[in-house]
Structures are given as C-alpha cells and as structure tokens.
Scaffold this motif. Structure first.
Motif, short mmCIF file in Angstrom:
data_model
loop_
_atom_site.label_atom_id
_atom_site.label_comp_id
_atom_site.label_asym_id
_atom_site.label_seq_id
_atom_site.Cartn_x
_atom_site.Cartn_y
_atom_site.Cartn_z
N PRO A 48 0.82 -1.22 0.00
CA PRO A 48 0.00 0.00 0.00
C PRO A 48 0.85 1.27 0.00
N ARG A 49 1.97 1.24 0.72
CA ARG A 49 2.87 2.41 0.75
C ARG A 49 3.46 2.66 -0.63
N ALA A 50 3.88 1.61 -1.31
CA ALA A 50 4.45 1.76 -2.65
C ALA A 50 3.39 2.24 -3.64
N MET A 51 2.17 1.75 -3.50
CA MET A 51 1.08 2.20 -4.38
C MET A 51 0.85 3.70 -4.21
N LYS A 52 0.86 4.16 -2.97
CA LYS A 52 0.66 5.59 -2.72
C LYS A 52 1.80 6.41 -3.31
N GLU A 53 3.02 5.91 -3.17
CA GLU A 53 4.17 6.62 -3.73
C GLU A 53 4.09 6.68 -5.25
N ALA A 54 3.72 5.57 -5.88
CA ALA A 54 3.58 5.56 -7.34
C ALA A 54 2.49 6.52 -7.79
N GLN A 55 1.39 6.56 -7.06
CA GLN A 55 0.30 7.48 -7.40
C GLN A 55 0.76 8.92 -7.26
N LYS A 56 1.54 9.19 -6.22
CA LYS A 56 2.06 10.54 -6.00
C LYS A 56 3.00 10.95 -7.15
N VAL A 57 3.89 10.06 -7.52
CA VAL A 57 4.83 10.34 -8.62
C VAL A 57 4.05 10.57 -9.92
N LEU A 58 3.09 9.70 -10.18
CA LEU A 58 2.28 9.82 -11.38
C LEU A 58 1.54 11.15 -11.41
N ALA A 59 0.91 11.52 -10.31
CA ALA A 59 0.17 12.77 -10.24
C ALA A 59 1.08 13.98 -10.45
N ASN A 60 2.28 13.93 -9.88
CA ASN A 60 3.22 15.04 -10.04
C ASN A 60 3.62 15.26 -11.50
N TYR A 61 3.81 14.18 -12.23
CA TYR A 61 4.26 14.30 -13.62
C TYR A 61 3.13 14.53 -14.60
N ILE A 62 1.94 14.08 -14.27
CA ILE A 62 0.81 14.32 -15.18
C ILE A 62 0.33 15.76 -15.08
#
Length: 64
Positions: free
Chosen positions: A48-62
């Motif tokens: 779950p922590r990694a999923m949140k980090e990936a979502q954060k990274v994705l949101a930052n770049y999109i």
C-alpha cells in the motif's frame, strides 16, 4: 493494467503514459529496480505504501 485485485497498477501507468523504464520508476519512487520489476511483471503486488508513492509520482508528472 489492472492488478490481481482489479485496481489500476500505477507502475504500469508510469510505463505506458510517461514511457518510463523500470529503472526510472525505481529512481523516482526511491525503490529498488528489483522490486519495481516484480510489480511490473505481476510477480508481486506493490505494498500500500508503494502504491501511494507511485500514485504521487504519477500525479506530479501528469499535472506538470
């Protein structure tokens, strides 16, 4: 693009939408290449922590 529990896998989104390599994703998320490779191949699901980090990274770049 869906994980085993029918959620969208943000690692796959980073690869498909941004064209990132596993190495780039690992660097941006501050995780090992080995871990990201396992998530990408479906051999393991991200925590779950990694999923949140990936979502954060994705949101930052999109949004930028």
């Amino acid at each position: 693009m869906l994980s085993q529990n029918n959620r969208i896998n943000p690692v796959h989104l980073l690869q498909s939408r941004l064209g990132w390599t596993i190495e780039k994703i690992a660097e941006e998320m501050d995780y090992s290449v080995s871990a990201v490779s396992k998530w990408s191949s479906g051999n393991r699901n991200p925590s779950p922590r990694a999923m949140k980090e990936a979502q954060k990274v994705l949101a930052n770049y999109i949004t930028n």
